[in-house]
Design a protein around this motif. Structure first.
Motif, PDB file in Angstrom:
ATOM      1  N   MET A   1       0.831  -1.210   0.000  1.00 15.57           N
ATOM      2  CA  MET A   1       0.000   0.000   0.000  1.00 15.57           C
ATOM      3  C   MET A   1       0.866   1.260   0.000  1.00 15.57           C
ATOM      4  SD  MET A   1      -3.083  -0.781   2.568  1.00 15.57           S
ATOM      5  CE  MET A   1      -4.130  -2.197   2.333  1.00 15.57           C
ATOM      6  N   ASP A   2       0.331   2.275  -0.605  1.00 14.83           N
ATOM      7  CA  ASP A   2       1.120   3.499  -0.619  1.00 14.83           C
ATOM      8  C   ASP A   2       0.901   4.264   0.670  1.00 14.83           C
ATOM      9  OD1 ASP A   2      -1.429   4.378  -2.764  1.00 14.83           O
ATOM     10  OD2 ASP A   2      -1.133   5.439  -0.880  1.00 14.83           O
ATOM     11  N   ASP A   3       1.684   5.320   0.845  1.00 18.29           N
ATOM     12  CA  ASP A   3       1.510   6.131   2.058  1.00 18.29           C
ATOM     13  C   ASP A   3       1.304   7.584   1.660  1.00 18.29           C
ATOM     14  OD1 ASP A   3       4.012   6.629   1.101  1.00 18.29           O
ATOM     15  OD2 ASP A   3       5.057   6.340   3.026  1.00 18.29           O
ATOM     16  N   ARG A   4       0.429   7.767   0.657  1.00 16.64           N
ATOM     17  CA  ARG A   4       0.216   9.125   0.172  1.00 16.64           C
ATOM     18  C   ARG A   4      -0.471  10.021   1.186  1.00 16.64           C
ATOM     19  NH1 ARG A   4      -3.385   5.730  -1.833  1.00 16.64           N
ATOM     20  NH2 ARG A   4      -5.605   6.247  -1.870  1.00 16.64           N
ATOM     21  N   ARG A   5      -1.125   9.417   2.167  1.00 25.61           N
ATOM     22  CA  ARG A   5      -1.739  10.234   3.209  1.00 25.61           C
ATOM     23  C   ARG A   5      -1.057   9.945   4.527  1.00 25.61           C
ATOM     24  NH1 ARG A   5      -6.087   8.824   0.141  1.00 25.61           N
ATOM     25  NH2 ARG A   5      -6.540   6.980   1.388  1.00 25.61           N
ATOM     26  N   GLN A   6      -0.801  10.965   5.269  1.00 24.19           N
ATOM     27  CA  GLN A   6      -0.148  10.806   6.563  1.00 24.19           C
ATOM     28  C   GLN A   6      -1.125  11.200   7.655  1.00 24.19           C
ATOM     29  OE1 GLN A   6       2.858   9.496   7.011  1.00 24.19           O
ATOM     30  NE2 GLN A   6       2.987   9.181   4.806  1.00 24.19           N
ATOM     31  N   GLY A   7      -1.180  10.455   8.720  1.00 17.49           N
ATOM     32  CA  GLY A   7      -2.052  10.769   9.850  1.00 17.49           C
ATOM     33  C   GLY A   7      -1.250  10.803  11.123  1.00 17.49           C
ATOM     34  N   PRO A   8      -1.856  11.181  12.241  1.00 16.40           N
ATOM     35  CA  PRO A   8      -1.131  11.208  13.513  1.00 16.40           C
ATOM     36  C   PRO A   8      -0.736   9.810  13.929  1.00 16.40           C
ATOM     37  CG  PRO A   8      -3.483  11.533  13.834  1.00 16.40           C
ATOM     38  CD  PRO A   8      -3.241  11.570  12.366  1.00 16.40           C
TER      39      PRO A   8
ATOM     40  N   ALA B   1      -2.403   5.252  15.757  1.00 14.22           N
ATOM     41  CA  ALA B   1      -2.967   5.475  14.429  1.00 14.22           C
ATOM     42  C   ALA B   1      -4.486   5.356  14.531  1.00 14.22           C
ATOM     43  CB  ALA B   1      -2.439   4.443  13.441  1.00 14.22           C
ATOM     44  N   PRO B   2      -5.236   6.287  13.963  1.00 19.27           N
ATOM     45  CA  PRO B   2      -6.696   6.220  14.068  1.00 19.27           C
ATOM     46  C   PRO B   2      -7.260   4.904  13.550  1.00 19.27           C
ATOM     47  CG  PRO B   2      -6.019   8.351  13.203  1.00 19.27           C
ATOM     48  CD  PRO B   2      -4.792   7.497  13.234  1.00 19.27           C
ATOM     49  N   LEU B   3      -8.263   4.417  14.233  1.00 16.31           N
ATOM     50  CA  LEU B   3      -9.011   3.236  13.815  1.00 16.31           C
ATOM     51  C   LEU B   3     -10.488   3.521  14.075  1.00 16.31           C
ATOM     52  CD1 LEU B   3      -9.165   0.333  12.769  1.00 16.31           C
ATOM     53  CD2 LEU B   3      -8.819  -0.463  15.129  1.00 16.31           C
TER      54      LEU B   3
ATOM     55  N   LYS C   1      -9.035  13.109   3.388  1.00 16.98           N
ATOM     56  CA  LYS C   1      -8.302  14.381   3.398  1.00 16.98           C
ATOM     57  C   LYS C   1      -7.478  14.542   4.671  1.00 16.98           C
ATOM     58  CE  LYS C   1     -11.624  16.896   0.508  1.00 16.98           C
ATOM     59  NZ  LYS C   1     -12.656  17.971   0.494  1.00 16.98           N
ATOM     60  N   LYS C   2      -7.922  13.890   5.742  1.00 10.02           N
ATOM     61  CA  LYS C   2      -7.225  13.990   7.021  1.00 10.02           C
ATOM     62  C   LYS C   2      -6.187  12.880   7.201  1.00 10.02           C
ATOM     63  CE  LYS C   2     -11.068  16.375   9.307  1.00 10.02           C
ATOM     64  NZ  LYS C   2     -10.346  17.614   9.634  1.00 10.02           N
ATOM     65  N   GLY C   3      -5.922  12.129   6.135  1.00  6.29           N
ATOM     66  CA  GLY C   3      -4.845  11.149   6.165  1.00  6.29           C
ATOM     67  C   GLY C   3      -5.227   9.723   6.430  1.00  6.29           C
ATOM     68  N   LEU C   4      -6.514   9.402   6.508  1.00  6.47           N
ATOM     69  CA  LEU C   4      -6.922   8.032   6.768  1.00  6.47           C
ATOM     70  C   LEU C   4      -7.103   7.259   5.467  1.00  6.47           C
ATOM     71  CD1 LEU C   4      -7.748   9.549   9.477  1.00  6.47           C
ATOM     72  CD2 LEU C   4      -9.355   7.668   9.795  1.00  6.47           C
ATOM     73  N   PHE C   5      -6.884   5.947   5.532  1.00  9.68           N
ATOM     74  CA  PHE C   5      -7.185   5.041   4.449  1.00  9.68           C
ATOM     75  C   PHE C   5      -8.495   4.346   4.793  1.00  9.68           C
ATOM     76  CE2 PHE C   5      -2.751   5.843   4.199  1.00  9.68           C
ATOM     77  CZ  PHE C   5      -2.428   5.786   2.853  1.00  9.68           C
ATOM     78  N   VAL C   6      -9.376   4.222   3.805  1.00  8.54           N
ATOM     79  CA  VAL C   6     -10.718   3.725   4.081  1.00  8.54           C
ATOM     80  C   VAL C   6     -10.923   2.368   3.411  1.00  8.54           C
ATOM     81  CG1 VAL C   6     -13.179   4.235   4.033  1.00  8.54           C
ATOM     82  CG2 VAL C   6     -11.520   6.105   4.209  1.00  8.54           C
ATOM     83  N   PHE C   7     -11.345   1.382   4.221  1.00  7.79           N
ATOM     84  CA  PHE C   7     -11.540   0.007   3.784  1.00  7.79           C
ATOM     85  C   PHE C   7     -13.027  -0.330   3.849  1.00  7.79           C
ATOM     86  CE2 PHE C   7      -7.367   0.494   5.587  1.00  7.79           C
ATOM     87  CZ  PHE C   7      -6.519  -0.311   4.827  1.00  7.79           C
ATOM     88  N   ALA C   8     -13.628  -0.666   2.722  1.00  5.27           N
ATOM     89  CA  ALA C   8     -15.021  -1.111   2.707  1.00  5.27           C
ATOM     90  C   ALA C   8     -15.063  -2.629   2.821  1.00  5.27           C
ATOM     91  CB  ALA C   8     -15.711  -0.671   1.422  1.00  5.27           C
TER      92      ALA C   8
END
Length: 279
Positions: free
Chosen positions: A1-8, A129-131, A201-208
């Motif tokens: 997976m890429d890391d194009r978005r960064q989160g806290p 990391a947000p979950l 936009k806030k850096g999270l990756f979203v899994f459906a």
């Protein structure tokens, strides 16, 4: 997976008898499933003051044909983002505890709703990391409560529900959550698709979660700042929401039953995320 978005870094009938004085029939509890008396507001003044005070209201029911006399109140509710539904007066009669609903009943949340930023702030506070769990059309309050309970136990940072076509934080949800609403924030979004866009936009990756996902949950990298979308009973994650997600993941199935219950699916995915984050 890429890391194009960064989160806290991360609720015979009674009084039967030949000489009984005739009175109102005993009320049959036909209100929406799980709504306890403590979440019910009846009458124009009660609903007006609840809206004025900013109290959390899940939904308003008003009698068909009363839009003329209640129009200003319905309009105010809708301006504040509260769903208002026209129903047959007999439904309100069945829901009413006081017998004086005046054509309008409001169902109040068992816990306050939060903002998406509150959920992300909790992750930052924990240094994790947000979950998050996003519920796309979960209409059964027991299912929603079970998801909230599992999310809290698994150490997730919050649950997101849409304003419409979703169970609310009512009595049944609070009971199924078994106290988790005291600790886990639940945010209400205009809709899940817009929540997905904001979280990306806030850096999270979203899994459906979907049975036709291109990868299994074992292949998904849940160590990233992540939000997991769980679809509603029957229809699953909507096509619009899936289109907005980064990844669609599936839970391998070996039996003959077509799918897991929504809350069970959430538990499986959350604990795979927990497993990976502990490695």
């Amino acid at each position: 997976m890429d890391d194009r978005r960064q989160g806290p870094k991360r609720k015979k009938g009674p009084f039967e008898g030949k000489n009984q004085r005739r009175g109102p029939s005993p009320r049959r509890d036909r209100r929406p499933e799980g709504e306890g008396d403590e979440t019910l507001l009846e009458g124009r003044n009660a609903v007006t003051e609840a809206l004025r005070s900013g109290r959390q209201i899940d939904k308003i029911y008003f009698a068909g044909g009363s839009i003329g006399s209640l129009g200003h109140l319905i309009a105010q509710a809708r301006r504040q983002g509260v769903t208002a539904q026209e129903v047959d007066k007999r439904k309100l009669d069945a829901m009413s505890v006081t017998g004086a609903h005046q054509g309008i009943v409001a169902l109040c949340a068992a816990a306050p709703y939060r903002q998406l930023d509150d959920l992300l702030a909790l992750a930052k506070e924990r240094g994790e990391a947000p979950l998050l769990v996003l519920c796309d059309g979960i209409t059964d309050p027991h299912n929603l409560g079970a998801i909230i309970r599992t999310a809290e136990i698994a150490g997730a940072h919050g649950v997101v529900v849409p304003r419409r076509r979703s169970a609310g934080l009512n009595g049944a949800c609070a009971k199924a959550a078994a106290g988790a609403l005291e600790y886990l924030p639940v945010a209400k979004a205009n809709n899940i698709a817009s929540a997905v866009q904001e979280l990306k936009k806030k850096g999270l990756f979203v899994f459906a979660a979907d049975m036709d996902g291109e990868q299994t949950l074992y292949e998904a990298d849940f160590t990233l700042p992540a939000a997991i979308v769980i679809g509603g009973e029957g229809q699953g994650v909507s096509a619009l929401v899936k289109k907005e997600c980064d990844y669609v993941v599936r839970i391998p199935q070996k039996g003959k039953i077509p799918s897991l219950n929504a809350s069970n699916a959430a538990a499986v995915l959350l604990y795979e995320a927990v497993r990976k984050r502990m490695q």
